[in-house]
Write a protein that holds these residues in place. Structure first.
Motif, mmCIF file in Angstrom:
data_model
loop_
_atom_site.group_PDB
_atom_site.id
_atom_site.type_symbol
_atom_site.label_atom_id
_atom_site.label_comp_id
_atom_site.label_asym_id
_atom_site.label_seq_id
_atom_site.Cartn_x
_atom_site.Cartn_y
_atom_site.Cartn_z
ATOM 1 N N ARG A 323 0.836 -1.191 0.000
ATOM 2 C CA ARG A 323 0.000 0.000 0.000
ATOM 3 C C ARG A 323 0.873 1.243 0.000
ATOM 4 O O ARG A 323 2.051 1.202 0.347
ATOM 5 N N LYS A 324 0.291 2.358 -0.349
ATOM 6 C CA LYS A 324 1.025 3.616 -0.315
ATOM 7 C C LYS A 324 1.228 4.093 1.114
ATOM 8 O O LYS A 324 2.279 4.625 1.464
ATOM 9 N N SER A 325 0.239 3.897 1.970
ATOM 10 C CA SER A 325 0.292 4.396 3.337
ATOM 11 C C SER A 325 0.891 3.355 4.277
ATOM 12 O O SER A 325 1.052 2.185 3.934
ATOM 13 N N SER A 326 1.224 3.808 5.486
ATOM 14 C CA SER A 326 1.655 2.940 6.580
ATOM 15 C C SER A 326 1.009 3.450 7.855
ATOM 16 O O SER A 326 0.548 4.597 7.908
ATOM 17 N N ARG A 327 0.980 2.602 8.887
ATOM 18 C CA ARG A 327 0.421 3.088 10.144
ATOM 19 C C ARG A 327 0.984 2.301 11.319
ATOM 20 O O ARG A 327 1.501 1.196 11.174
ATOM 21 N N ILE A 328 0.853 2.915 12.494
ATOM 22 C CA ILE A 328 1.252 2.307 13.765
ATOM 23 C C ILE A 328 0.040 2.413 14.675
ATOM 24 O O ILE A 328 -0.573 3.493 14.776
ATOM 25 N N GLU A 329 -0.319 1.324 15.348
ATOM 26 C CA GLU A 329 -1.587 1.343 16.086
ATOM 27 C C GLU A 329 -1.518 0.550 17.374
ATOM 28 O O GLU A 329 -0.616 -0.279 17.596
ATOM 29 N N PHE A 330 -2.503 0.807 18.232
ATOM 30 C CA PHE A 330 -2.695 0.050 19.462
ATOM 31 C C PHE A 330 -4.196 -0.150 19.632
ATOM 32 O O PHE A 330 -4.961 0.820 19.574
ATOM 33 N N ALA A 331 -4.618 -1.398 19.809
ATOM 34 C CA ALA A 331 -6.048 -1.719 19.806
ATOM 35 C C ALA A 331 -6.450 -2.464 21.080
ATOM 36 O O ALA A 331 -5.624 -3.077 21.758
ATOM 37 N N LYS A 332 -7.750 -2.403 21.352
ATOM 38 C CA LYS A 332 -8.325 -3.157 22.470
ATOM 39 C C LYS A 332 -9.723 -3.612 22.076
ATOM 40 O O LYS A 332 -10.485 -2.859 21.472
ATOM 41 N N GLU A 333 -10.043 -4.850 22.387
ATOM 42 C CA GLU A 333 -11.351 -5.397 22.045
ATOM 43 C C GLU A 333 -12.422 -4.879 22.998
ATOM 44 O O GLU A 333 -12.237 -4.856 24.210
ATOM 45 N N PHE A 334 -13.540 -4.457 22.419
ATOM 46 C CA PHE A 334 -14.719 -4.017 23.168
ATOM 47 C C PHE A 334 -15.957 -4.387 22.365
ATOM 48 O O PHE A 334 -15.903 -4.464 21.134
ATOM 49 N N ASP A 335 -17.064 -4.572 23.044
ATOM 50 C CA ASP A 335 -18.371 -4.605 22.380
ATOM 51 C C ASP A 335 -18.799 -3.147 22.271
ATOM 52 O O ASP A 335 -19.546 -2.634 23.096
ATOM 53 N N SER A 336 -18.325 -2.497 21.210
ATOM 54 C CA SER A 336 -18.384 -1.034 21.151
ATOM 55 C C SER A 336 -19.793 -0.491 20.994
ATOM 56 O O SER A 336 -20.071 0.641 21.415
ATOM 57 N N TYR A 337 -20.696 -1.226 20.351
ATOM 58 C CA TYR A 337 -22.036 -0.699 20.127
ATOM 59 C C TYR A 337 -22.948 -0.879 21.341
ATOM 60 O O TYR A 337 -24.112 -0.482 21.305
ATOM 61 N N ASN A 338 -22.438 -1.471 22.401
ATOM 62 C CA ASN A 338 -23.152 -1.552 23.677
ATOM 63 C C ASN A 338 -22.844 -0.285 24.464
ATOM 64 O O ASN A 338 -21.724 -0.091 24.955
ATOM 65 N N ARG A 339 -23.818 0.584 24.606
ATOM 66 C CA ARG A 339 -23.589 1.889 25.240
ATOM 67 C C ARG A 339 -23.126 1.768 26.683
ATOM 68 O O ARG A 339 -22.493 2.692 27.211
ATOM 69 N N ASP A 340 -23.423 0.648 27.326
ATOM 70 C CA ASP A 340 -22.960 0.474 28.707
ATOM 71 C C ASP A 340 -21.435 0.443 28.783
ATOM 72 O O ASP A 340 -20.854 0.716 29.844
ATOM 73 N N ASN A 341 -20.789 0.104 27.664
ATOM 74 C CA ASN A 341 -19.324 0.033 27.637
ATOM 75 C C ASN A 341 -18.663 1.363 27.290
ATOM 76 O O ASN A 341 -17.436 1.480 27.382
ATOM 77 N N TRP A 342 -19.453 2.345 26.895
ATOM 78 C CA TRP A 342 -18.864 3.590 26.429
ATOM 79 C C TRP A 342 -17.999 4.304 27.466
ATOM 80 O O TRP A 342 -16.924 4.806 27.110
ATOM 81 N N PRO A 343 -18.395 4.399 28.730
ATOM 82 C CA PRO A 343 -17.511 5.069 29.704
ATOM 83 C C PRO A 343 -16.124 4.433 29.758
ATOM 84 O O PRO A 343 -15.111 5.148 29.791
ATOM 85 N N ASN A 344 -16.076 3.093 29.765
ATOM 86 C CA ASN A 344 -14.773 2.418 29.790
ATOM 87 C C ASN A 344 -13.999 2.637 28.497
ATOM 88 O O ASN A 344 -12.773 2.833 28.513
ATOM 89 N N ILE A 345 -14.704 2.600 27.367
ATOM 90 C CA ILE A 345 -14.039 2.818 26.075
ATOM 91 C C ILE A 345 -13.466 4.223 26.006
ATOM 92 O O ILE A 345 -12.318 4.429 25.585
ATOM 93 N N ILE A 346 -14.241 5.205 26.411
ATOM 94 C CA ILE A 346 -13.794 6.595 26.338
ATOM 95 C C ILE A 346 -12.620 6.830 27.273
ATOM 96 O O ILE A 346 -11.632 7.495 26.911
ATOM 97 N N ASP A 347 -12.682 6.287 28.492
ATOM 98 C CA ASP A 347 -11.545 6.420 29.416
ATOM 99 C C ASP A 347 -10.290 5.813 28.793
ATOM 100 O O ASP A 347 -9.201 6.381 28.878
#
Length: 373
Positions: A323-347
Motif C-alpha cells: 500500500r502507499k500508506s503505513s500506520r502504527i496502532e494500538f487496539a483493544k477489544e470491546f463490544d463497542s455498540y453496547n452503550r454500557d461500555n462507552w464510559p470504559n471505552i472513552i476512558d
C-alpha cells in the motif's frame, strides 16, 4: 512534450514514439506497468486480478480488474498504438459480466491474485485497509450496475471517443487515458493523460453525481450505525475537551468510524477508531508519495524500542508494503455498540491517546525533519 534547458532558457521537443517502434507489448509491458503502478491512471486503485477469465460459458479475458476507493469494480482495457474500433463493446461486455460478481466472489478473485503474486496476506484485511474500513461486510462492494471502465491507448479512434461521450451522457462511468511514450536519449518516458472526460468536465460530473447520491442516501444517513457513531464521538470529544489533550479541540463529531487529528507533520494524522468489536488509537502516514511514507515509517521503526518503552506496551507496526500508506496502532477489544461500555471505552481512548502522543510525537517530528524535504 518538451525538455527545458535552463542554461539557454529554451525548450527542445522530446521525440514522440510508438510502442511498436520501441518493441513494447500490450500484455508483457503496458499491462504490467499499470498493474504495478495503478496510480498512473490518476487515482487510487487496487488491482485484484490480471487476465481475468472467470466468466461463465466464455473464454474471454479482461486485461485488469481493479477496485476504486468507493468499492466499485473497475474494468481496465489496454491497447497499444491504436484503440481498435471494438474496444468499447469489449469493455461493456466485461462490465456486464462483472456486474454479477458477489462480495464473496470478489474476495476469492483477489485471494487468487495474491497467491499468484506470492503474497501471503489475508485478502479481506487488505481490502478493508484499502477501503479504509474495519470490516468489508459493512461496506458496499460492487454495487448493482456501478461498474466503471477505463480504456488505455496511445490513440483512440473517432468512433470510440464518440461512443464514450454518448455513454457518459447516460451516466456510465467510462474514461479514456492516452498513454504516450517518448524517447530522451537512452531513456524512455511515458505520459498518461486523461482525455475523456476532460478533468474540468469530470469535476462537474462528479459533483452532480455526488448531489444525486446525497439525496438518494438521505434516509441512510440516519441509520442506526451512523447515529451510534455520532453519539459516541460526541461523548468522546466531550471527555477529550475535559482532559489535558488539545489534539481534538477543533474536531466535530462524525458519523464515520474514525476521527482524525493533526500531528503537525503534513498528511500524517492521529486517528481514533471506533469499530463494532474493537477500538484503536493509531497514527496514519498518508502522504502523497509512497516512498515518503515508508521512509517515515522506517525512521520511526528504528526508534521502536524507545517509543514502546515510553508508551509502556508493544505497538502494532504496519508498514503495508503493498500500500502507499503505513500506520502504527494500538487496539483493544470491546463490544463497542453496547452503550454500557462507552464510559470504559472513552476512558481507555483518552488515556491511550495521551500516552501514544507523548511516546511518538517527538520521534515523528525528528524523523520528518531527517527524511522529508
Amino acid at each position: 512534450m518538451f525538455r527545458l534547458d535552463t542554461q539557454t532558457n529554451s525548450i527542445q521537443p522530446i521525440e514522440k514514439r510508438t510502442f511498436g517502434s520501441l518493441s513494447y507489448g500490450e500484455r508483457t509491458h503496458l499491462q504490467e506497468w499499470v498493474a504495478n503502478s495503478p496510480e498512473c491512471l490518476g487515482e487510487e486503485l487496487l488491482i485484484i486480478q490480471k487476465e481475468f477469465a472467470g466468466f461463465d460459458e466464455t473464454k474471454e479475458r479482461l486485461d485488469l480488474l481493479a477496485l476504486d476507493k468507493s468499492g466499485h469494480l473497475v474494468i481496465i482495457e489496454n491497447k497499444l498504438d491504436d484503440s481498435g474500433r471494438d474496444v468499447v463493446w469489449q469493455a461493456l461486455k466485461y462490465a456486464s459480466y462483472c456486474s454479477t460478481l458477489t462480495r464473496a466472489r470478489v474476495v476469492d478473485i483477489y485471494r487468487s491474485y495474491l497467491q499468484d503474486c506470492g503474497i501471503e496476506e489475508d485478502p479481506e484485511a487488505l481490502l478493508a485497509d484499502f477501503l479504509e474500513v474495519d470490516d468489508i461486510s459493512e461496506t458496499p462492494l460492487n454495487r448493482g450496475s456501478d461498474q466503471r471502465i477505463i480504456l488505455i491507448s496511445a490513440n483512440f479512434r473517432r468512433e470510440v471517443t464518440a461512443t464514450v461521450l454518448w455513454l457518459l451522457q447516460r451516466q456510465l462511468d467510462v474514461k479514456c487515458i492516452r498513454a504516450t511514450p517518448y524517447k530522451l536519449g537512452d531513456e524512455v518516458l511515458l505520459n498518461f493523460e486523461q482525455i475523456i472526460p476532460v478533468p474540468e468536465a469530470e469535476d462537474f460530473m462528479v459533483h452532480s453525481s455526488e448531489k444525486e447520491a446525497e439525496q438518494t442516501a438521505t434516509s441512510d444517513a440516519d441509520s442506526a450505525r451512523y447515529r451510534i457513531r455520532r453519539a459516541f464521538w460526541t461523548d468522546c470529544l466531550a471527555a477529550l475537551h475535559r482532559s489535558d489533550i488539545s489534539l481534538y479541540d477543533n474536531i466535530s463529531p462524525s458519523r464515520d468510524h474514525w476521527l482524525s487529528a493533526a500531528t503537525g507533520v503534513r498528511a500524517c494524522a492521529y486517528a481514533l477508531i471506533f469499530a463494532k468489536k474493537e477500538v484503536r488509537v493509531e497514527i496514519n502516514l498518508g502522504r502523497a508519495e509512497r516512498a515518503e511514507n515508508k521512509a517515515v515509517f522506517d525512521g520511526l521503526h528504528a526508534r521502536k524500542l524507545q517509543i514502546e518503552e515510553s508508551f509502556g506496551q508493544p505497538l502494532d507496526w504496519k508498514r503495508l508494503d503493498h500500500r502507499k500508506s503505513s500506520r502504527i496502532e494500538f487496539a483493544k477489544e470491546f463490544d463497542s455498540y453496547n452503550r454500557d461500555n462507552w464510559p470504559n471505552i472513552i476512558d481507555w481512548m483518552v488515556e491511550t491517546l495521551g500516552q501514544f502522543h507523548q511516546a511518538i510525537s517527538e520521534a515523528l517530528h525528528g524523523v520528518a525533519g531527517e527524511v522529508l524535504d
